[in-house]
Design an enzyme around this catalytic site. Structure first.
Site, PDB file in Angstrom:
ATOM      1  N   CYS A 112       1.059  -1.177  -0.075  1.00 39.92           N
ATOM      2  CA  CYS A 112       0.073  -0.014   0.055  1.00 39.92           C
ATOM      3  C   CYS A 112       0.920   1.131  -0.044  1.00 39.92           C
ATOM      4  O   CYS A 112       1.218   1.598  -0.805  1.00 39.92           O
ATOM      5  CB  CYS A 112      -0.961  -0.049   1.378  1.00 39.92           C
ATOM      6  N   HIS A 113       1.064   1.981   1.170  1.00 39.80           N
ATOM      7  CA  HIS A 113       1.837   3.279   1.090  1.00 39.80           C
ATOM      8  C   HIS A 113       3.113   2.815   1.741  1.00 39.80           C
ATOM      9  O   HIS A 113       4.019   3.823   1.705  1.00 39.80           O
ATOM     10  CB  HIS A 113       1.031   4.385   2.100  1.00 39.80           C
TER      11      HIS A 113
END
Length: 189
Positions: A112-113
């Protein structure tokens, strides 16, 4: 319970704002494969998990970033959440910790991030990766070859886009941790 990761020790680097499922599902997968797992964070105590922007559970920190070295671990997991990697990437010790896994050719899994930390550590140049869409430009600007795929593996670096990708992410992370060192997993710093 599998024993394919017996005698392996895997670090999870996270702080407040970690996307809870991106911490807990890989944690369980790695632990169920037989590894010892430790939660590394910026401060002692607990960190706050979230489900997007809602507070969820709290998690006990095992060791702080100033107490650890990549020498202590066989692999690293970088969960996402917007706040978590954003706070970690401005901490020099956290960035150095990530970079050391690449210098030592050890597998790293980021979802994800989480790849924001890879950008800050300057370890994605000429690497094939994926991430949450808003991290795409940062990865490309750091020299990565960004693709929109469920899970990407490049010489011990495992990346995925979001919680929907967790089954593939967890499977590949365990596989890479089992394989161990990768000659292409090197930071050019």
């Amino acid at each position: 319970m599998s024993n394919q990761l017996n005698n392996k020790k895997i670090a999870f680097l996270a702080t407040d704002g970690v996307e809870q499922v991106e911490l807990t599902q890989p944690w369980e997968a790695v632990k169920n494969a037989g590894a010892t797992v430790e939660l590394i964070s910026l401060e002692e105590g607990e960190i706050q998990g979230v489900n997007h922007d809602e507070k969820k559970d709290r998690f006990s920190v095992d060791r702080t970033i100033d107490q650890v070295s990549a020498d202590d671990y066989d692999g690293l997991v970088l969960p996402g959440g917007v706040f978590n990697p954003d706070a970690l990437r401005v901490n020099d010790d956290a960035v150095s910790f990530v970079r050391q896994f690449f210098k030592q050719h050890k597998p790293v899994a980021a979802i994800c991030h989480g790849p924001w930390l890879l950008v800050e550590a300057d370890v994605v140049r000429d690497r094939k990766v994926t991430s949450w869409p808003s991290v795409k430009t940062d990865l490309i600007n750091a020299g990565a070859n960004w693709v929109d795929e469920e899970c990407v593996v490049d010489e011990g670096l495992v990346t995925s886009r979001n919680p929907d990708d967790l089954p593939a992410f967890c499977d590949k992370a365990v596989e890479e941790f089992c394989e161990g060192k990768h000659s292409g997993q090197l930071a050019e710093v």
